[in-house]
Write a protein that holds these residues in place. Structure first.
Motif, short mmCIF file in Angstrom:
data_model
loop_
_atom_site.label_atom_id
_atom_site.label_comp_id
_atom_site.label_asym_id
_atom_site.label_seq_id
_atom_site.Cartn_x
_atom_site.Cartn_y
_atom_site.Cartn_z
N PHE A 47 0.81 -1.21 0.00
CA PHE A 47 0.00 0.00 0.00
C PHE A 47 0.85 1.27 0.00
O PHE A 47 0.40 2.33 -0.42
N GLY A 48 2.07 1.17 0.49
CA GLY A 48 2.85 2.37 0.74
C GLY A 48 3.36 3.09 -0.48
O GLY A 48 3.91 4.18 -0.37
N ASN A 49 3.23 2.51 -1.67
CA ASN A 49 3.78 3.14 -2.86
C ASN A 49 2.75 3.80 -3.76
O ASN A 49 3.11 4.41 -4.75
N GLY A 50 1.46 3.69 -3.41
CA GLY A 50 0.48 4.22 -4.36
C GLY A 50 -0.72 4.89 -3.75
O GLY A 50 -1.73 5.05 -4.43
N MET A 51 -0.64 5.28 -2.48
CA MET A 51 -1.78 5.92 -1.85
C MET A 51 -1.35 7.26 -1.27
O MET A 51 -0.17 7.56 -1.14
N VAL A 53 -2.20 10.69 1.57
CA VAL A 53 -2.70 11.09 2.87
C VAL A 53 -3.44 12.40 2.71
O VAL A 53 -2.96 13.31 2.05
N ALA A 54 -4.61 12.50 3.33
CA ALA A 54 -5.41 13.72 3.22
C ALA A 54 -4.60 14.92 3.68
O ALA A 54 -4.06 14.93 4.77
N GLY A 55 -4.52 15.92 2.81
CA GLY A 55 -3.86 17.16 3.19
C GLY A 55 -2.37 17.07 3.33
O GLY A 55 -1.74 17.96 3.87
N GLY A 56 -1.74 15.98 2.83
CA GLY A 56 -0.32 15.88 3.08
C GLY A 56 0.42 15.09 2.04
O GLY A 56 0.17 15.18 0.85
N ALA A 57 1.34 14.27 2.53
CA ALA A 57 2.30 13.59 1.68
C ALA A 57 1.63 12.58 0.78
O ALA A 57 0.63 11.98 1.10
N ASP A 58 2.23 12.35 -0.37
CA ASP A 58 1.72 11.38 -1.34
C ASP A 58 2.68 10.21 -1.45
O ASP A 58 3.88 10.40 -1.59
N GLY A 59 2.08 9.00 -1.44
CA GLY A 59 2.84 7.81 -1.74
C GLY A 59 4.09 7.62 -0.92
O GLY A 59 4.40 8.33 0.02
N GLY A 62 5.75 9.05 2.65
CA GLY A 62 4.69 9.82 3.29
C GLY A 62 3.55 8.94 3.73
O GLY A 62 3.14 8.97 4.89
N TYR A 63 3.04 8.11 2.82
CA TYR A 63 1.95 7.22 3.20
C TYR A 63 2.44 6.14 4.16
O TYR A 63 1.71 5.71 5.04
N ARG A 64 3.67 5.71 3.99
CA ARG A 64 4.21 4.68 4.88
C ARG A 64 4.26 5.20 6.31
O ARG A 64 3.95 4.48 7.25
N GLU A 65 4.63 6.45 6.48
CA GLU A 65 4.64 7.03 7.84
C GLU A 65 3.22 7.21 8.37
O GLU A 65 3.00 7.13 9.58
N PHE A 66 2.27 7.45 7.49
CA PHE A 66 0.87 7.50 7.90
C PHE A 66 0.39 6.11 8.31
O PHE A 66 -0.32 5.95 9.31
N VAL A 135 11.78 -0.05 6.92
CA VAL A 135 11.02 0.23 5.68
C VAL A 135 10.82 1.73 5.46
O VAL A 135 10.09 2.12 4.55
N GLY A 136 11.45 2.57 6.26
CA GLY A 136 11.41 4.00 6.01
C GLY A 136 10.52 4.82 6.92
O GLY A 136 10.39 6.04 6.73
N TRP A 137 9.88 4.18 7.90
CA TRP A 137 9.09 4.93 8.88
C TRP A 137 10.02 5.54 9.92
O TRP A 137 11.08 4.98 10.24
#
Length: 268
Positions: A47-51, A53-59, A62-66, A135-137
């Motif tokens: 999931f972390g490469n193509g989704m 976060v509302a109002g913030g980072a993309d893919g 960014g999404y991995r930290e979300f 994994v980058g978080w």
């Protein structure tokens, strides 16, 4: 006071017994610690490469930290299946009845199980944090706030542990517990902020998500870790830290007495 000291001592003996059982069954230990790793790797990379976060980072990162704080909380939630299954196994094999016949504190078997589960959860959490870093978080607000986030996760684990204990005593069969836990836990995961911000959901679904006990813990630890996905336009979103404490306390206060009462009724 003397009874409390005896109950504490008996509970510690039961804790050691449960931890020794885990050490003597390496296949169970491998399952407990492989599952969190798989959660991190699968959800982090699939999931972390193509989704977004509302109002913030993309893919990517960014999404991995979300996502990773949600995976941490989800792992704590699904731990109730192992707790309930082990207690149900003890009950079906007559272990519970034997302990009830011994001169030990009535609460010792249950408190020992809860304490052993908490120790296992701390180990699981250590594995999760290490895997997350790989994994980058990252956490961005210092070690003190990170430890507070872990404490909130442990509060959630204590609450779901008592739910698992209650289910194990009521159902009395490990297979049945396993069949019940997933349908019970899945809606709490799906209707939460683990995978998606409530702001991206339809209004009614977003409201359900924000008041979800799992969402409260996830939102609170995202804030403490300094990860994206914090905030919202509702009271629940603005007071996630309060709810992250209140929900586990309320669930523990409800299910711990229910489990103790159920345990006292066994064999009658």
């Amino acid at each position: 006071m003397r009874r409390l000291r005896m109950a504490t001592a008996d509970g510690w003996v039961m804790t050691r017994r449960n931890m020794a059982h885990l050490v003597r069954t390496p296949e169970e230990a491998a399952l407990y610690f492989t599952l969190p790793i798989m959660f991190v790797l699968v959800f982090g990379y699939v999931f972390g490469n193509g989704m977004s976060v509302a109002g913030g980072a993309d893919g990517g990162g960014g999404y991995r930290e979300f996502l990773l704080p949600g995976v941490f909380a989800m792992t704590m939630l699904y731990g109730m299946g192992a707790t309930g299954g082990q207690l149900a196994t003890d009950a079906s094999r007559g272990v519970v009845d034997r302990f009830r016949a011994m001169p030990v504190a009535r609460s010792a078997l249950l408190t020992g199980r809860a304490a052993a589960d908490l120790l296992r959860a701390l180990t699981e959490m250590t594995v999760l944090l290490v895997c997350g870093l790989l994994v980058g978080w990252e956490w961005h607000r210092g070690a003190g706030r990170a430890l507070l986030a872990v404490a909130l996760l442990m509060m959630l684990r204590v609450a779901v542990t008592w739910i698992g204990i209650y289910l194990g005593l009521v159902l009395g069969n490990a297979e049945t517990v396993g069949a019940v836990v997933f349908p019970l836990a899945f809606p709490f995961t799906a209707l939460s902020n683990v995978f998606m911000s409530p702001e991206l959901m339809p209004d009614w679904l977003g409201a359900v998500s924000e008041w979800n006990p799992l969402s409260a813990t996830v939102a609170a630890i995202r804030e403490l870790f300094g990860n994206p996905g914090v905030g919202g336009e509702s009271w629940a979103a603005d007071h996630a830290m309060l709810l992250a404490v209140a929900w586990p306390v309320a669930l523990t206060a409800l299910f711990a007495p229910l489990a103790l009462r159920r345990y006292q009724r066994l064999g009658r």
